[in-house]
Design an enzyme around this catalytic site. Sequence first.
Site, PDB file in Angstrom:
ATOM      1  N   HIS A   4     -25.039 -84.244  20.663  1.00 32.62           N
ATOM      2  CA  HIS A   4     -25.908 -83.085  20.850  1.00 32.62           C
ATOM      3  C   HIS A   4     -27.134 -83.052  19.947  1.00 32.62           C
ATOM      4  O   HIS A   4     -27.915 -82.111  19.989  1.00 32.62           O
ATOM      5  CB  HIS A   4     -25.098 -81.786  20.669  1.00 32.62           C
ATOM      6  CG  HIS A   4     -23.943 -81.696  21.608  1.00 32.62           C
ATOM      7  ND1 HIS A   4     -22.697 -82.183  21.281  1.00 32.62           N
ATOM      8  CD2 HIS A   4     -23.856 -81.236  22.872  1.00 32.62           C
ATOM      9  CE1 HIS A   4     -21.877 -81.986  22.309  1.00 32.62           C
ATOM     10  NE2 HIS A   4     -22.556 -81.425  23.286  1.00 32.62           N
ATOM     11  N   GLY A  20     -28.601 -68.743  14.384  1.00 36.00           N
ATOM     12  CA  GLY A  20     -28.094 -68.943  15.742  1.00 36.00           C
ATOM     13  C   GLY A  20     -29.208 -69.340  16.697  1.00 36.00           C
ATOM     14  O   GLY A  20     -29.044 -70.215  17.553  1.00 36.00           O
ATOM     15  N   ARG A  24     -35.730 -69.269  15.828  1.00 35.59           N
ATOM     16  CA  ARG A  24     -35.698 -68.805  14.440  1.00 35.59           C
ATOM     17  C   ARG A  24     -35.701 -70.020  13.496  1.00 35.59           C
ATOM     18  O   ARG A  24     -36.321 -69.991  12.428  1.00 35.59           O
ATOM     19  CB  ARG A  24     -34.437 -67.955  14.233  1.00 35.59           C
ATOM     20  CG  ARG A  24     -34.421 -67.176  12.967  1.00 35.59           C
ATOM     21  CD  ARG A  24     -35.529 -66.158  12.879  1.00 35.59           C
ATOM     22  NE  ARG A  24     -35.114 -64.881  13.408  1.00 35.59           N
ATOM     23  CZ  ARG A  24     -35.767 -63.748  13.205  1.00 35.59           C
ATOM     24  NH1 ARG A  24     -36.865 -63.733  12.481  1.00 35.59           N
ATOM     25  NH2 ARG A  24     -35.337 -62.644  13.731  1.00 35.59           N
ATOM     26  N   ARG A  43     -31.035 -79.802  24.557  1.00 37.88           N
ATOM     27  CA  ARG A  43     -30.641 -78.439  24.957  1.00 37.88           C
ATOM     28  C   ARG A  43     -31.535 -77.362  24.340  1.00 37.88           C
ATOM     29  O   ARG A  43     -31.148 -76.183  24.261  1.00 37.88           O
ATOM     30  CB  ARG A  43     -29.187 -78.140  24.581  1.00 37.88           C
ATOM     31  CG  ARG A  43     -28.206 -78.899  25.436  1.00 37.88           C
ATOM     32  CD  ARG A  43     -26.778 -78.651  25.007  1.00 37.88           C
ATOM     33  NE  ARG A  43     -25.907 -79.436  25.867  1.00 37.88           N
ATOM     34  CZ  ARG A  43     -25.111 -78.919  26.808  1.00 37.88           C
ATOM     35  NH1 ARG A  43     -25.053 -77.626  26.990  1.00 37.88           N
ATOM     36  NH2 ARG A  43     -24.366 -79.705  27.548  1.00 37.88           N
ATOM     37  N   GLU A 179     -20.274 -60.580  13.126  1.00 34.96           N
ATOM     38  CA  GLU A 179     -21.199 -61.597  13.645  1.00 34.96           C
ATOM     39  C   GLU A 179     -20.333 -62.543  14.468  1.00 34.96           C
ATOM     40  O   GLU A 179     -19.251 -62.158  14.874  1.00 34.96           O
ATOM     41  CB  GLU A 179     -21.990 -62.257  12.487  1.00 34.96           C
ATOM     42  CG  GLU A 179     -21.134 -62.798  11.356  1.00 34.96           C
ATOM     43  CD  GLU A 179     -20.637 -64.181  11.595  1.00 34.96           C
ATOM     44  OE1 GLU A 179     -21.448 -65.115  11.566  1.00 34.96           O
ATOM     45  OE2 GLU A 179     -19.395 -64.368  11.775  1.00 34.96           O
ATOM     46  N   MET A 180     -20.768 -63.774  14.720  1.00 30.19           N
ATOM     47  CA  MET A 180     -20.005 -64.575  15.678  1.00 30.19           C
ATOM     48  C   MET A 180     -19.764 -66.042  15.290  1.00 30.19           C
ATOM     49  O   MET A 180     -19.329 -66.816  16.136  1.00 30.19           O
ATOM     50  CB  MET A 180     -20.671 -64.507  17.062  1.00 30.19           C
ATOM     51  CG  MET A 180     -20.795 -63.075  17.573  1.00 30.19           C
ATOM     52  SD  MET A 180     -21.407 -62.940  19.252  1.00 30.19           S
ATOM     53  CE  MET A 180     -19.943 -63.407  20.185  1.00 30.19           C
ATOM     54  N   GLU A 181     -20.036 -66.424  14.039  1.00 32.90           N
ATOM     55  CA  GLU A 181     -19.922 -67.853  13.701  1.00 32.90           C
ATOM     56  C   GLU A 181     -19.245 -68.189  12.375  1.00 32.90           C
ATOM     57  O   GLU A 181     -18.681 -69.282  12.225  1.00 32.90           O
ATOM     58  CB  GLU A 181     -21.314 -68.515  13.698  1.00 32.90           C
ATOM     59  CG  GLU A 181     -22.013 -68.577  15.026  1.00 32.90           C
ATOM     60  CD  GLU A 181     -22.733 -67.285  15.407  1.00 32.90           C
ATOM     61  OE1 GLU A 181     -22.953 -66.445  14.501  1.00 32.90           O
ATOM     62  OE2 GLU A 181     -23.053 -67.090  16.589  1.00 32.90           O
ATOM     63  N   SER A 203     -28.560 -56.053  11.447  1.00 35.17           N
ATOM     64  CA  SER A 203     -29.584 -55.786  12.471  1.00 35.17           C
ATOM     65  C   SER A 203     -29.260 -54.549  13.293  1.00 35.17           C
ATOM     66  O   SER A 203     -30.120 -54.022  14.001  1.00 35.17           O
ATOM     67  CB  SER A 203     -29.715 -56.983  13.408  1.00 35.17           C
ATOM     68  OG  SER A 203     -28.472 -57.231  14.049  1.00 35.17           O
ATOM     69  N   ASP A 204     -28.001 -54.102  13.228  1.00 32.12           N
ATOM     70  CA  ASP A 204     -27.601 -52.915  13.989  1.00 32.12           C
ATOM     71  C   ASP A 204     -26.341 -52.345  13.364  1.00 32.12           C
ATOM     72  O   ASP A 204     -25.710 -52.992  12.531  1.00 32.12           O
ATOM     73  CB  ASP A 204     -27.373 -53.268  15.473  1.00 32.12           C
ATOM     74  CG  ASP A 204     -26.380 -54.392  15.659  1.00 32.12           C
ATOM     75  OD1 ASP A 204     -26.787 -55.568  15.553  1.00 32.12           O
ATOM     76  OD2 ASP A 204     -25.199 -54.110  15.867  1.00 32.12           O
TER      77      ASP A 204
HETATM   78  N1  HPA Z   1     -21.756 -58.064  17.341  1.00 29.84           N
HETATM   79  C1  HPA Z   1     -21.675 -59.386  17.175  1.00 29.84           C
HETATM   80  N2  HPA Z   1     -22.607 -60.100  16.599  1.00 29.84           N
HETATM   81  C2  HPA Z   1     -23.694 -59.455  16.141  1.00 29.84           C
HETATM   82  C3  HPA Z   1     -23.837 -58.077  16.280  1.00 29.84           C
HETATM   83  C4  HPA Z   1     -22.814 -57.349  16.908  1.00 29.84           C
HETATM   84  O1  HPA Z   1     -22.879 -56.117  17.057  1.00 29.84           O
HETATM   85  N3  HPA Z   1     -25.037 -57.736  15.746  1.00 29.84           N
HETATM   86  C5  HPA Z   1     -25.612 -58.861  15.307  1.00 29.84           C
HETATM   87  N4  HPA Z   1     -24.795 -59.903  15.533  1.00 29.84           N
END
Ligand code: HPA
Length: 232
Positions: A4, A20, A24, A43, A179-181, A203-204
């Site tokens: 990859h 991610g 960025r 990719r 987050e997711m990683e 970020s939120d």
């Molecule tokens: N969930 C998962 N990952 C994220 C979120 C979220 O609300 N905000 C930024 N990354």
Amino acid sequence: MSIHIEAKKGEIAETVLMPGDPLRAQWIAETFLENVFCYNKIRGMLGYTGIYKGKRISVQGSGMGIPSAMIYYHELINEYGVKNIIRVGTAGSYQKDIKLRDIVLAMAASTTSGINNSRFINADYSPTANFDLLLNASNYAKQNGIKIKAGNVLSADEFYDDNPAAYKLWAKYGVLCVEMEASGLYTIAAKYNVRALAILTISDSLVTGEQTSSYERETSFNEMVEIALNIA
Ligand code: HPA
């Protein structure tokens, strides 16, 4: 060249910053590094190497989620000899006192992913940050007047949860944000004995429903990247 990543051997630095979003990665490389060249376009998962304060550093997009990111972590470590992976990403707050734009160092990463419960049957593995990188990040932030929080985070497998209140259980047990990683990163770094840290900008907020504007995201991203560039 790996499956990859099309870089030649030697084109990727020992320290890699990993957002991610591949765009960025491009922005970080073009904003903070000198003598930049792009070593990967497969990719569209852009990767760059350049110089920061006289030191070679790479920046590589990971994609979203543990399965995508682990492909890149694996190939960077095993095909290109990478020794330090620093994730720079965004996260959603799970706590009232973790506010928009706050920077969180992920000391440990819980997860809803199955990667470790299929590996460690009937037991829980605790993916943790590398202590040196964590300490360096904390010290750098303190010396430069950047406020940080540190603790357990959740690496979720789904961005859109069936149950919007599901976060409250994690929050009750002290998890700071989602987050997711990171959990995948800490697991593979441990497996191959390299150093890893995830630095996150809020970020939120799942508590208040607030979100940052793209301008706010950019400025808070600057401080997080500055920490990441100075700790390996
Ligand atoms: N969930 C998962 N990952 C994220 C979120 C979220 O609300 N905000 C930024 N990354």
